[in-house]
Design an enzyme around this catalytic site. Structure first.
Site, PDB file in Angstrom:
ATOM      1  CE  LYS A 185      -3.605  -2.495  -0.367  1.00 49.77           C
ATOM      2  NZ  LYS A 185      -4.450  -3.175   0.602  1.00 49.77           N
TER       3      LYS A 185
HETATM    4  C1  LIG Z   1      -5.449  -4.335   0.956  1.00 50.02           C
HETATM    5  C2  LIG Z   1      -6.934  -4.154   0.974  1.00 50.02           C
HETATM    6  C3  LIG Z   1      -7.722  -4.463   2.088  1.00 50.02           C
HETATM    7  C4  LIG Z   1      -7.181  -5.196   3.280  1.00 50.02           C
HETATM    8  O1  LIG Z   1      -6.101  -4.580   3.845  1.00 50.02           O
HETATM    9  P1  LIG Z   1      -5.240  -5.408   4.919  1.00 50.02           P
HETATM   10  O2  LIG Z   1      -4.491  -4.336   5.652  1.00 50.02           O
HETATM   11  O3  LIG Z   1      -4.352  -6.323   4.135  1.00 50.02           O
HETATM   12  O4  LIG Z   1      -6.192  -6.147   5.777  1.00 50.02           O
HETATM   13  C5  LIG Z   1      -9.062  -4.149   2.082  1.00 50.02           C
HETATM   14  N1  LIG Z   1      -9.631  -3.587   0.997  1.00 50.02           N
HETATM   15  C6  LIG Z   1      -8.926  -3.303  -0.110  1.00 50.02           C
HETATM   16  C7  LIG Z   1      -9.623  -2.658  -1.263  1.00 50.02           C
HETATM   17  C8  LIG Z   1      -7.567  -3.600  -0.163  1.00 50.02           C
HETATM   18  O5  LIG Z   1      -6.863  -3.358  -1.285  1.00 50.02           O
END
Ligand SMILES: *Cc1c(COP(=O)(O)O)cnc(C)c1O
Length: 382
Positions: A185
């Protein structure tokens, strides 16, 4: 031989490493002063006036959000089909059911009109996803949700920093927004997330439930006349707290948010320019600077000489990793079977899925790396 270009890489510098080492030396590894400092710094970055609850993933944060809203068996929550399964699975965690909605082909985010047409008397909330870092049409979503009495939980996993109508995601009029700090991210703590809300009740419930249902406030209230080992469990909570080790990375990453965003924007603008003449549809955006550019998603037009799967395979042969965001949830066996979903009911998501390719876009990419991507795409499509 040039190296294989990965689809994504975290950008970890000496500052992050030094902060983790300081955390290790401090002896405080689990949730402590750095987790608290990270929450405070995140709230300050959003301009203050919000509660921030650090958790060990965005999935955990979304779960805590729907739990704090009191959603449970018999209730329904509207989720776009074009997302990662985490957005929808948390609805099942609390025993409620998901109503899937199609996206707006202009934004790739949930079509607000679908909230109106698919909601029933049992629908309690909607979880819009700022897909790729492109802000949803929050004005319409909030207006419709208010009319229908729905809570709004923003899945802001891609949205640091995304602006909607001049305001940062995290400061909008929703019930809460949940950010992700997963390794790919826009900022990372390895694994981690942040629940942001202006609702004191949601914040305090989420704080209790993220750590075994232990009521810290009651504990603090009675601290003066209770022994230090005393605590009270008021619910069967979860183990969703963020460690200080992770928060140490997050504190340093957060300080680099603006610089990271500037580089992503630069990469996006160069893709826009260099790919403009090809049989490609460029990503949607309201204003380039509003977009977090977590993803750079192109669509191969029907006039392109290659179909999507072939395109990605040939990019890979050329040493460049691409990806697909997402295989829509209406195609995933669990969701398809549970709700008897048909692709024909989600034509815009289905169309995007069949043509979309996510190109590498991350701060560790050099200009030369990007030239390689662009040149390879030109070779394949010209
Ligand atoms: C990455 C992601 C999540 C989950 O995030 P985590 O921190 O890995 O639990 C939820 N929604 C979207 C759209 C994502 O890309």
């Amino acid at each position: 031989m040039t190296q294989f270009l990965p689809f994504a890489l975290p950008d970890i510098g000496d500052e992050e490493i030094a902060e983790v080492v300081r955390s290790l030396r401090s002896g405080w590894l689990s949730t402590g002063p750095r987790a608290r400092a990270f929450e405070d710094a995140f709230a300050a970055m959003l301009g203050g006036g919000v509660h921030t609850v650090a958790v060990n993933s965005a999935t955990a944060g979304l779960h805590l959000a729907v739990e704090a809203l009191g959603i449970g068996p018999g209730d329904q929550v509207i989720v776009p089909t074009h997302t990662f399964t985490a957005t929808a699975e948390v609805v099942r965690y609390v025993g409620a059911d998901v109503i899937f909605a199609d996206i707006d082909p202009e934004t790739y985010c949930i079509d607000p009109r679908q909230i109106e047409s698919r909601a029933t008397a049992r629908t309690k909330a909607v979880i819009p996803v700022h897909y790729g870092g492109q802000g949803c049409d929050m004005r319409a979503i909030l207006e419709i949700s208010q009319q229908l009495g729905l809570a709004v939980v923003e899945d802001a996993a891609h949205a640091l920093p995304t602006h909607v109508g001049g305001k940062l995601v995290g400061t909008l009029d929703s019930d809460c927004a949940v950010f992700s700090f997963y390794a790919t991210k826009t900022i990372t703590t390895g694994e981690g997330g942040m629940l942001v809300t202006r609702d004191e009740r949601i914040a305090s419930r989420a704080r209790v439930m993220r750590l075994h249902g232990i009521d810290r406030d009651a504990f603090d209230r009675y601290q003066s006349n209770r022994p230090s080992w005393y605590y009270e469990v008021i619910a069967p909570g979860f183990k969703y707290n963020l460690t200080d080790l992770a928060a140490a990375i997050g504190l340093q990453q957060l300080g680099r948010t603006t610089a990271f965003h500037a580089r992503r924007l630069q990469l996006a603008e160069r893709y826009d320019m260099e790919l403009a003449e090809l049989p490609i549809r460029l990503p949607p955006r309201s204003d380039g600077k509003d977009h977090a550019w977590h993803l750079y998603v192109i669509q191969l037009l029907d006039t392109a000489s290659l179909a999507r799967d072939e395109f990605i395979a040939r990019m890979h042969e050329g040493g460049i990793a691409c990806s697909v965001h997402y295989i829509p949830l209406h195609q995933q066996p669990y969701w398809r079977q549970r709700y008897d979903l048909k692709a024909a009911d989600f034509p815009h998501s289905q169309g995007l899925f069949e043509r979309c390719v996510s190109l590498p876009i991350y701060t560790k990419m050099s200009d030369d790396d990007q030239s390689r991507v662009v040149n390879q795409i030109r070779r394949l499509l010209q």
